[in-house]
Design a protein around this motif. Sequence first.
Motif, PDB file in Angstrom:
ATOM      1  N   GLU A  96       0.839  -1.192   0.000  1.00  0.00           N
ATOM      2  CA  GLU A  96       0.000   0.000   0.000  1.00  0.00           C
ATOM      3  C   GLU A  96       0.881   1.252   0.000  1.00  0.00           C
ATOM      4  O   GLU A  96       1.991   1.246   0.540  1.00  0.00           O
ATOM      5  N   ASN A  97       0.387   2.316  -0.570  1.00  0.00           N
ATOM      6  CA  ASN A  97       1.130   3.570  -0.572  1.00  0.00           C
ATOM      7  C   ASN A  97       1.125   4.184   0.829  1.00  0.00           C
ATOM      8  O   ASN A  97       0.092   4.181   1.510  1.00  0.00           O
ATOM      9  N   LEU A  98       2.262   4.648   1.270  1.00  0.00           N
ATOM     10  CA  LEU A  98       2.341   5.275   2.591  1.00  0.00           C
ATOM     11  C   LEU A  98       1.371   6.445   2.659  1.00  0.00           C
ATOM     12  O   LEU A  98       1.426   7.357   1.832  1.00  0.00           O
ATOM     13  N   PRO A  99       0.448   6.451   3.630  1.00  0.00           N
ATOM     14  CA  PRO A  99      -0.541   7.531   3.703  1.00  0.00           C
ATOM     15  C   PRO A  99       0.123   8.894   3.912  1.00  0.00           C
ATOM     16  O   PRO A  99       1.090   9.016   4.664  1.00  0.00           O
ATOM     17  N   GLU A 100      -0.440   9.897   3.265  1.00  0.00           N
ATOM     18  CA  GLU A 100       0.079  11.250   3.445  1.00  0.00           C
ATOM     19  C   GLU A 100      -0.100  11.707   4.886  1.00  0.00           C
ATOM     20  O   GLU A 100       0.684  12.510   5.398  1.00  0.00           O
ATOM     21  N   SER A 101      -1.113  11.172   5.570  1.00  0.00           N
ATOM     22  CA  SER A 101      -1.327  11.532   6.977  1.00  0.00           C
ATOM     23  C   SER A 101      -0.175  11.064   7.853  1.00  0.00           C
ATOM     24  O   SER A 101       0.052  11.589   8.944  1.00  0.00           O
ATOM     25  N   GLY A 114      11.794  10.942  -6.679  1.00  0.00           N
ATOM     26  CA  GLY A 114      11.197  10.750  -7.995  1.00  0.00           C
ATOM     27  C   GLY A 114      10.252   9.572  -8.079  1.00  0.00           C
ATOM     28  O   GLY A 114       9.650   9.329  -9.140  1.00  0.00           O
ATOM     29  N   GLN A 115      10.086   8.824  -6.992  1.00  0.00           N
ATOM     30  CA  GLN A 115       9.179   7.678  -7.019  1.00  0.00           C
ATOM     31  C   GLN A 115       7.730   8.134  -7.139  1.00  0.00           C
ATOM     32  O   GLN A 115       7.326   9.130  -6.513  1.00  0.00           O
ATOM     33  N   GLN A 401      12.429   1.657  -1.099  1.00  0.00           N
ATOM     34  CA  GLN A 401      13.084   2.393  -2.165  1.00  0.00           C
ATOM     35  C   GLN A 401      13.256   1.422  -3.332  1.00  0.00           C
ATOM     36  O   GLN A 401      13.883   0.383  -3.191  1.00  0.00           O
ATOM     37  N   GLY A 402      12.692   1.778  -4.460  1.00  0.00           N
ATOM     38  CA  GLY A 402      12.746   0.877  -5.604  1.00  0.00           C
ATOM     39  C   GLY A 402      11.698  -0.214  -5.507  1.00  0.00           C
ATOM     40  O   GLY A 402      10.731  -0.122  -4.745  1.00  0.00           O
ATOM     41  N   ALA A 403      11.898  -1.253  -6.285  1.00  0.00           N
ATOM     42  CA  ALA A 403      10.901  -2.322  -6.384  1.00  0.00           C
ATOM     43  C   ALA A 403      10.774  -3.098  -5.081  1.00  0.00           C
ATOM     44  O   ALA A 403      11.750  -3.342  -4.376  1.00  0.00           O
TER      45      ALA A 403
END
Length: 493
Positions: A96-101, A114-115, A401-403
């Motif tokens: 999952e994408n790290l939440p902006e919160s 740049g990810q 970081q990366g894949a």
Amino acid sequence: MNAAFHYQDHLNRRIFLGRSATALGGAALASLLAQDGRAASASTGGGTVAPAGGGLPGFPNYAAKAKRVIYLFQSGAPSQMDLFDPKPQMEKRRSENLPESIRQGQRLTTMTSGQKSFPVAPSIFNFAQHGQSGAWISELMPHLSGIADDLCFIKSMHTEAINHDPAITFCQTGSQLAGRPSIGSWLSYGLGSNNQDLPAYVVLTSFGTGRRDDQPLYDRLWGSGFLPTQHQGVKFRNKGDAVLYLSNPSGVGRTLRRQQLDELAELNRQDYAQFGDPETQTRISQYEMAFRMQTSVPDLLDVSKEPKHVLEAYGPDVTTPGTYAANCLLARRLAERDVRCVQLFHMGWDHHGGLPKAIKGQCSDTDQPTAALIKDLKARGLLEDTLIVWGGEFGRTIYSQGALTETNYGRDHHPRCFTIFMAGAGIKGGMSLGATDDYSYNIISDPVHVHDLNATIMHLLGVDHTRLTFRFQGRDFRLTDVHGNVVKQVLRA
């Protein structure tokens, strides 16, 4: 040429050449003999007489818990959530994408800025609770797990720098900018030396198997900055002579060398009487310390009489000079000889990619020797007055970081939270201080800043960090700048 101009020109040339020599290897001769050098400085700086051992008048400020410190610096920044700060709930958030919160707009390094996404990477390593304290320790550290109740974990460390060089410089000197004195230099300056035959401040380095071509280390990290140069750290080399220039040239015996030093000292005293350069006095004491080290260093390095069971405790690399294991044993031998500050810098923890394999190598290097050092000190009654500090310059990110795959990931730099541990003199063993959120990204209780850690180290050595200062360029400087509070929660009564 008038006399004033000639005097200043002479000093400028002497200081330039002296510091150039230091950069080229003269640092190996830096005796740190606080007693001789500082007494000489005192005699020219207002008549104050330094106490025995070379410490400044009034220091230590109170009864110290520790006589010495061994700082095991893990250069490159170990991943806290793979070693000491488990977050098992992250398995449910895998990829999952790290939440902006959670990220809260934190600046990123150029490695991940740049990810397009920041996928959560749970640790693939298992954790278990150990000792009566129930400390959570990764399977990567089985030997440290066996002494969990001797360790005090601080899981809420944080710092200000996000890249290695300024972050390591900050940990060592209290400033991200190079040029300030290192912590060992401050201790040498304030407390002096308990051993006239060895430096007060010794530095050892080793390359990790986890990542051999890792972030470099610079000699300025153990430099004396604007303090007198006698207080800079003496680095023991990993190959050849441990300290340069200790061996006499071919055909020069100890008696002849003694005669040469006596004549050289007389010339330096005449030079000092004429020009008043305080570094001349330092140079005399450096030569004298180097002479004494010709005997003390070979004896220090000779481990042939160490019992077999002691050598085996430190692991198979203990007899290979320059390894972390060999340096841990050397640190114990330096502690026995009352060296004030010993720093071990172990490189190889910068795991931007391939972390699972690389961190196994780092832990293989460090786990057994670190545990052996603590147990060895304890068995000899030295742990009660020796402070152990283990940690790096910052932490690592929960996102990859990366894949990200099932078995592989990397982690970027993370200054917001990381874990260190302490043991020994005055420290409460078997406890953990501080906590981080579910992502090991933000501190949720008991934050501890780098300045707080340094203030606590100095406190245990009997130094009030606000009182150990040095006037330079019109300002009073100290290791903790204008910050820092002693972390009283980790101290024994």
